[in-house]
Design an enzyme around this catalytic site. Structure first.
Site, PDB file in Angstrom:
ATOM      1  N   ASP A 121      11.937 -61.707  49.504  1.00 35.00           N
ATOM      2  CA  ASP A 121      10.496 -61.502  49.330  1.00 35.00           C
ATOM      3  C   ASP A 121       9.798 -62.742  48.775  1.00 35.00           C
ATOM      4  OD1 ASP A 121       8.485 -59.542  49.810  1.00 35.00           O
ATOM      5  OD2 ASP A 121       8.207 -59.313  47.660  1.00 35.00           O
ATOM      6  N   ALA A 122      10.368 -63.911  49.032  1.00 33.45           N
ATOM      7  CA  ALA A 122       9.745 -65.166  48.574  1.00 33.45           C
ATOM      8  C   ALA A 122       8.719 -65.598  49.620  1.00 33.45           C
ATOM      9  CB  ALA A 122      10.809 -66.244  48.375  1.00 33.45           C
TER      10      ALA A 122
END
Length: 407
Positions: free
Chosen positions: A292-293
């Site tokens: 989820d970067a």
């Protein structure tokens, strides 16, 4: 036509307008500083696209946004209405106020006891961001959280106000994702051990509630005045690249690694330092299993010397939760599936960024060994400090597996 006064560092500098569901922003004649990269100083108003890409990205997302919209009885798809309710304190130095409700810079402080705070954290889903408590606070992201004011040389907790703005963000335990606060704490501390710049954080108990606390890096103590906290302007990469609420590269057309890297190269003051830090953070996120970067989880600060990369935040090993998407938010060398990413993908990424393969190989050689070793040290420290959590072992397993892929 609906209007909101826009303040920057507590000074009115413009007006946000909404007409027929379209947004526009116009600076006041006496404005001396731009609030955003894509909103440079000019006399003419900005259209919907440029305005929305900055202001809509100030708002919370997901279930938090849905709950607030229900409480305030406004449409989830109406950023103007949400900013009218929440915009008193946003990320960075911007705040928004209805024209008939200007900010009040008085000395009143409302203390919150640890017992009250424990109750607030336990029931935060009913009052996200303290909505309904007389606070107009907006924090981006989908996790439940609240922001509190802790003044310098003072260990008490206060509700944020127009004058005494928040200095810490607090996240309670998440019922849907077990041990999430320990997960984030471990990943943030591990990044720091690897020499990456991260936001200050800790695990704190408030009565029967346990929470993750992180200090706001878009706030700074005043050198001249005691107990005065100043705002620092902050933008995430979605704002800088003009992508309104587009976080994910493949599904939404959100930022890519190359676009973020090029933005750093073209706009940040110390580009060599920040480019290297960004590349290292991409490798680190891969190793800890953080899919989820995305573009909103990288930001830059406005400083007197120009833009500089902000400390890392929201570092979480998402891969330990099977209900979360496995795909990487930004592809690495054209690959989104983490189990298929190898050193060759990182070399391809380096070629896309037009950097020497030797640079990425050196980072991979170091991180494929050191991240796992530092994680073991951090786990031992957590046991000694009585903040061990079983999620640390899950993260270690992921690091070991990912290191083998790129080793």
């Amino acid at each position: 036509m609906n209007l909101l006064d826009v303040y920057f560092h507590n000074k009115k500098i413009g007006v946000l307008k909404e007409h027929n569901s379209r947004l526009s922003f116009q600076y006041s004649g006496d404005a001396t500083e731009a609030i955003a990269h894509l909103l440079p100083l000019q006399k003419e108003p900005f259209g919907d696209k440029e305005t929305r890409s900055f202001f809509a990205n100030l708002l919370p997302e997901g279930d938090v946004a849905k709950k607030i919209a229900q409480i305030k009885q406004v449409s989830l798809n109406n950023p103007f209405a949400l900013l009218r309710e929440l915009g008193g304190e946003c990320a960075g130095a911007v705040s928004l106020y209805p024209q008939d409700m200007p900010p009040i810079f008085d000395d009143s402080l409302i203390e919150i006891s640890e017992e009250e705070l424990s109750s607030i954290l336990i029931n935060l889903s009913n009052t996200p961001l303290l909505t309904g408590e007389g606070i107009r606070l907006s924090l981006a992201g989908a996790q439940e959280k609240l922001a509190l004011t802790i003044l310098p040389d003072d260990d008490k907790y206060y509700k944020p106000s127009d004058k005494y703005i928040s200095t810490w963000i607090i996240k309670p335990e998440n019922k849907n994702f077990p041990h999430l606060i320990y997960n984030e704490y471990f990943c943030m501390k591990l990044a720091s051990l690897m020499g990456l710049q991260v936001a200050e954080c800790k695990i704190q108990k408030f009565g029967s509630a346990t929470a993750y606390m992180t200090k706001r890096f878009d706030r700074a103590e005043s050198i001249e005045q005691k107990n005065v906290v100043q705002r620092i302007q902050l933008e995430d990469f979605c704002q800088g690249l003009g992508m309104s609420n587009k976080k994910y590269q493949r599904t939404e057309g959100g930022p890519s690694v190359k676009q973020c890297f090029q933005f750093i190269h073209n706009n940040l003051t110390n580009k060599a330092r920040d480019e290297l830090h960004f590349i290292r953070s991409i490798v680190f996120n891969f190793l800890i299993g953080n899919s989820d970067a995305h573009g909103k989880n990288f930001s830059y600060l406005h400083t007197p010397h120009g833009y500089m990369l902000a400390p890392l935040y929201d570092l979480v090993s998402t891969q330990i939760y099977p209900q979360l998407a496995r795909e990487m938010s930004m592809s690495i060398g054209g690959e989104y599936e983490p189990d298929r990413i190898s050193r060759s993908n990182f070399i391809r990424m380096a070629n896309e960024l037009e950097i020497k393969p030797l640079i990425i190989n050196d980072i991979l050689d170091k991180y494929s060994v050191d991240v796992f070793e530092q994680a073991k040290i951090l786990k031992a420290q957590s046991i000694a400090e009585n903040i061990y959590n079983p999620v640390y072992d899950d993260i270690l397993d992921i690091i070991k597996r990912r290191a083998a892929q790129i080793g």
